[in-house]
Design a protein around this motif. Sequence first.
Motif, PDB file in Angstrom:
ATOM      1  N   PRO A 107      41.905  42.317  42.974  1.00 28.38           N
ATOM      2  CA  PRO A 107      41.160  42.822  44.130  1.00 28.38           C
ATOM      3  C   PRO A 107      40.179  41.772  44.656  1.00 28.38           C
ATOM      4  CG  PRO A 107      40.287  43.773  42.107  1.00 28.38           C
ATOM      5  CD  PRO A 107      41.520  42.986  41.730  1.00 28.38           C
ATOM      6  N   ILE A 108      39.786  41.911  45.894  1.00 27.02           N
ATOM      7  CA  ILE A 108      38.802  41.004  46.478  1.00 27.02           C
ATOM      8  C   ILE A 108      37.513  41.123  45.678  1.00 27.02           C
ATOM      9  CG2 ILE A 108      37.383  40.543  48.524  1.00 27.02           C
ATOM     10  CD1 ILE A 108      39.800  41.428  50.197  1.00 27.02           C
ATOM     11  N   TYR A 109      36.933  39.962  45.348  1.00 28.37           N
ATOM     12  CA  TYR A 109      35.719  39.982  44.542  1.00 28.37           C
ATOM     13  C   TYR A 109      34.618  40.767  45.244  1.00 28.37           C
ATOM     14  CZ  TYR A 109      31.583  39.090  41.991  1.00 28.37           C
ATOM     15  OH  TYR A 109      30.433  39.306  41.278  1.00 28.37           O
ATOM     16  N   ASP A 110      33.962  41.612  44.461  1.00 32.12           N
ATOM     17  CA  ASP A 110      32.875  42.441  44.970  1.00 32.12           C
ATOM     18  C   ASP A 110      31.862  42.599  43.839  1.00 32.12           C
ATOM     19  OD1 ASP A 110      31.193  44.546  45.729  1.00 32.12           O
ATOM     20  OD2 ASP A 110      32.811  45.810  46.465  1.00 32.12           O
ATOM     21  N   GLY A 111      30.677  42.040  44.015  1.00 28.39           N
ATOM     22  CA  GLY A 111      29.646  42.127  42.992  1.00 28.39           C
ATOM     23  C   GLY A 111      29.266  43.554  42.651  1.00 28.39           C
ATOM     24  N   ASP A 112      29.339  44.448  43.637  1.00 30.76           N
ATOM     25  CA  ASP A 112      29.043  45.863  43.353  1.00 30.76           C
ATOM     26  C   ASP A 112      30.104  46.456  42.439  1.00 30.76           C
ATOM     27  OD1 ASP A 112      26.758  45.800  44.899  1.00 30.76           O
ATOM     28  OD2 ASP A 112      27.781  46.546  46.701  1.00 30.76           O
ATOM     29  N   LEU A 113      31.373  46.130  42.698  1.00 31.09           N
ATOM     30  CA  LEU A 113      32.455  46.613  41.837  1.00 31.09           C
ATOM     31  C   LEU A 113      32.269  46.094  40.410  1.00 31.09           C
ATOM     32  CD1 LEU A 113      35.229  47.998  41.433  1.00 31.09           C
ATOM     33  CD2 LEU A 113      36.286  45.856  42.163  1.00 31.09           C
ATOM     34  N   GLU A 114      31.939  44.820  40.293  1.00 33.84           N
ATOM     35  CA  GLU A 114      31.708  44.251  38.959  1.00 33.84           C
ATOM     36  C   GLU A 114      30.552  44.972  38.261  1.00 33.84           C
ATOM     37  OE1 GLU A 114      30.202  40.127  36.821  1.00 33.84           O
ATOM     38  OE2 GLU A 114      30.699  40.078  38.961  1.00 33.84           O
ATOM     39  N   ARG A 115      29.472  45.195  38.972  1.00 31.24           N
ATOM     40  CA  ARG A 115      28.288  45.837  38.388  1.00 31.24           C
ATOM     41  C   ARG A 115      28.563  47.287  38.002  1.00 31.24           C
ATOM     42  NH1 ARG A 115      24.626  48.811  40.755  1.00 31.24           N
ATOM     43  NH2 ARG A 115      25.209  48.199  42.855  1.00 31.24           N
ATOM     44  N   SER A 143      31.730  48.939  37.780  1.00 33.22           N
ATOM     45  CA  SER A 143      32.952  49.248  37.027  1.00 33.22           C
ATOM     46  C   SER A 143      33.339  48.180  36.020  1.00 33.22           C
ATOM     47  CB  SER A 143      34.122  49.431  38.000  1.00 33.22           C
ATOM     48  OG  SER A 143      33.828  50.402  38.961  1.00 33.22           O
ATOM     49  N   GLY A 144      32.658  47.055  36.040  1.00 31.11           N
ATOM     50  CA  GLY A 144      33.043  45.960  35.155  1.00 31.11           C
ATOM     51  C   GLY A 144      34.194  45.183  35.770  1.00 31.11           C
ATOM     52  N   PHE A 145      34.846  44.421  34.940  1.00 33.77           N
ATOM     53  CA  PHE A 145      35.937  43.582  35.412  1.00 33.77           C
ATOM     54  C   PHE A 145      37.234  44.375  35.470  1.00 33.77           C
ATOM     55  CE2 PHE A 145      32.867  40.666  33.592  1.00 33.77           C
ATOM     56  CZ  PHE A 145      32.751  39.739  34.619  1.00 33.77           C
ATOM     57  N   PRO A 146      38.022  44.204  36.547  1.00 40.18           N
ATOM     58  CA  PRO A 146      39.333  44.856  36.600  1.00 40.18           C
ATOM     59  C   PRO A 146      40.199  44.404  35.412  1.00 40.18           C
ATOM     60  CG  PRO A 146      38.734  43.961  38.749  1.00 40.18           C
ATOM     61  CD  PRO A 146      37.735  43.443  37.763  1.00 40.18           C
ATOM     62  N   ALA A 147      41.057  45.285  34.941  1.00 39.26           N
ATOM     63  CA  ALA A 147      41.898  44.981  33.774  1.00 39.26           C
ATOM     64  C   ALA A 147      42.723  43.712  33.989  1.00 39.26           C
ATOM     65  CB  ALA A 147      42.809  46.167  33.466  1.00 39.26           C
ATOM     66  N   VAL A 148      43.214  43.491  35.210  1.00 46.35           N
ATOM     67  CA  VAL A 148      44.023  42.306  35.489  1.00 46.35           C
ATOM     68  C   VAL A 148      43.206  41.035  35.297  1.00 46.35           C
ATOM     69  CG1 VAL A 148      43.616  42.345  37.994  1.00 46.35           C
ATOM     70  CG2 VAL A 148      45.688  41.283  37.095  1.00 46.35           C
TER      71      VAL A 148
END
Length: 190
Positions: free
Chosen positions: A49-57, A59-64
Amino acid sequence: MTDKQKLSIVTLCGSVRKDSFNAALLRAVPGISAGDFIFTEGSSVADVPIYDGDLERLSGFPAVVTSLANLIREADGVLIASPEYNYSVPGGLKNLLDWVSRTPDQPFARKPVLLQSVSGGAMGGVRMQHHLRQIMVFLNARVLARPEVIIGPAQTRFSSEGDLVDPPTREAVRLQLAEFASFIRERMPG
């Protein structure tokens, strides 16, 4: 040479095009190498997925991303083959590198990396490689400087079936892979 002596290499392709010349190059590499490597295909840039600091914060890192980071950490080296888009690194590849570089124990740090590029144009992706080297320097990767593999124009080097058929190009790839094997082994402990 036994499998235990072979070097494990993760391959990353900067293109998602069905008939990508860069993907064709990565398919050709095992048959060109002298048997020094075991190649494992890394995640497709299309799966990240497109990098998103909010997503990282949140949900953590995507499994892929976590899976690819672990694969790179465990490998002896990384081979990246990519086209050039607008004089630079394709957005999908840059996005993948951005995600992976943010994982704990940054996987590219001190990792031997080999760059290759194929383009329909005469310059073969040289500008992309220049920019990608800058990115890898920041990530503290150990990029093999020479020999370089910059292939263009692609349509004169590959068959209509996508096979790398140009003998001088195959020899350039073989020489680069042999140098990469030495480059990695010189840096291995013990």
